[in-house]
Scaffold this active site. Sequence first.
Site, PDB file in Angstrom:
ATOM      1  N   HIS A 100      19.537   3.627 -16.050  1.00  0.00           N
ATOM      2  CA  HIS A 100      18.522   4.406 -15.341  1.00  0.00           C
ATOM      3  C   HIS A 100      18.582   5.881 -15.722  1.00  0.00           C
ATOM      4  O   HIS A 100      17.559   6.511 -16.002  1.00  0.00           O
ATOM      5  CB  HIS A 100      18.689   4.250 -13.825  1.00  0.00           C
ATOM      6  CG  HIS A 100      18.074   3.013 -13.271  1.00  0.00           C
ATOM      7  ND1 HIS A 100      16.716   2.838 -13.155  1.00  0.00           N
ATOM      8  CD2 HIS A 100      18.646   1.874 -12.793  1.00  0.00           C
ATOM      9  CE1 HIS A 100      16.464   1.649 -12.626  1.00  0.00           C
ATOM     10  NE2 HIS A 100      17.615   1.049 -12.396  1.00  0.00           N
TER      11      HIS A 100
ATOM     12  N   HIS B  22      11.736   1.757  -5.531  1.00  0.00           N
ATOM     13  CA  HIS B  22      10.869   0.830  -6.250  1.00  0.00           C
ATOM     14  C   HIS B  22       9.412   1.307  -6.225  1.00  0.00           C
ATOM     15  O   HIS B  22       8.664   1.048  -7.171  1.00  0.00           O
ATOM     16  CB  HIS B  22      10.988  -0.569  -5.672  1.00  0.00           C
ATOM     17  CG  HIS B  22      12.250  -1.256  -6.053  1.00  0.00           C
ATOM     18  ND1 HIS B  22      12.753  -2.340  -5.371  1.00  0.00           N
ATOM     19  CD2 HIS B  22      13.138  -0.998  -7.057  1.00  0.00           C
ATOM     20  CE1 HIS B  22      13.885  -2.733  -5.935  1.00  0.00           C
ATOM     21  NE2 HIS B  22      14.133  -1.924  -6.960  1.00  0.00           N
TER      22      HIS B  22
END
Length: 385
Positions: free
Chosen positions: A363, A232
């Site tokens: 992703h 993240h």
Amino acid sequence: MSLVDFARASAATPHGFAWLDTRGRPDPAHGVHTWITPRMTHVFALAHLRGEPDALPLVDHGVDALLGALHDDRHGGWYSAVTAAGEPVPGPKEAYAHAFVLLAGGSARMAGAREADALLAEAADVVEERFLDAGGRAVDAWDRSFTTAEAYRGANAAMHLVEAFLATGDVLGDPVWHDRALAIAHHLVHEVAAPRDHLMPEHFDADWTPLPDYNVDDPADPFRPYGVTPGHLLEWSRLLLHLDASLADPPPWLLADARALFDRAVSVAWAVDGADGFVYTVDWERRPVVRSRMHWVHAEALAAAAALQRRTGEAAYDGWRERFDTFCRRHLVDPVHGSWHHELDEHNRPATTTWDGKPDVYHAYQAQLLAERPLAPVLSVQLAG
């Protein structure tokens, strides 16, 4: 096999896009998750805009599902999931899933999908009304009737709202969405993470007080893991650079914090336990907790390094990009069954401790496009233009 070709089988269910197993077959035991359906709708929209054949019907399929079985016609918003038969699964209404619905609405609109305008308009209304508080910060989850909000706030959902807000602002040409993205990023990155040496807390109470021990007994949770999530930090780094490129007068902290987040992720998580790859989580003393390597982390590392190189022109970031690309090709790309392994163990062997199968290609597909294109506007607008 391309990522798009691998993902096509996910449209086998009429209720959205299915969870795929390691061979790319729909797994009905997982039902249909709302977070997967808009992510795949977004991917197929980008694929159509890139000229992939027969991708637009898949975008329409996703939009139809998001306005159909996955939509709560009584209370508004979207269920967290439905069964293989299309029945709602008990669970909260989540900002995480709604962020992807908003993202998909914008991408589908740029792709020219039918009913995309209706999806985008409703998603924008629901997110604005339900998932932003009076101070412009993200509300993580509600009960099904939108009566009671969960007394939890999370950086993950907030981060994906930033992503969706950037896209919505570009698609609609409305800078208010960029301002909302900036406000969330300023709070979580510049006010919360930066004073902590950019080791961002992931979990908070309803007043945004950090909960450093949250899920200490369940550290490998796929959405709310204990400790610091280096992936993240990389994702935030990239998003700050998109914000920087989108604003007429970007504040200088966007670039400074993007650099710092990238550096911190690399220093605490890359090859820290004897093998290449990013560990999933570290504790507050920067020690690895969950040593698994998640595919999404490396996709985001690739995109973040490319974004920093493009923004700064510095060769060091290109070196990191090449290193991450080599890792992905060597360990994550599955040459036998297609797509990317979603999880590796600490020795970089395929594993299923946290993730089983290959649920979606969001992703991996998006990161490869981001690594080759300008920082703004968002991909769907670039490709449509």
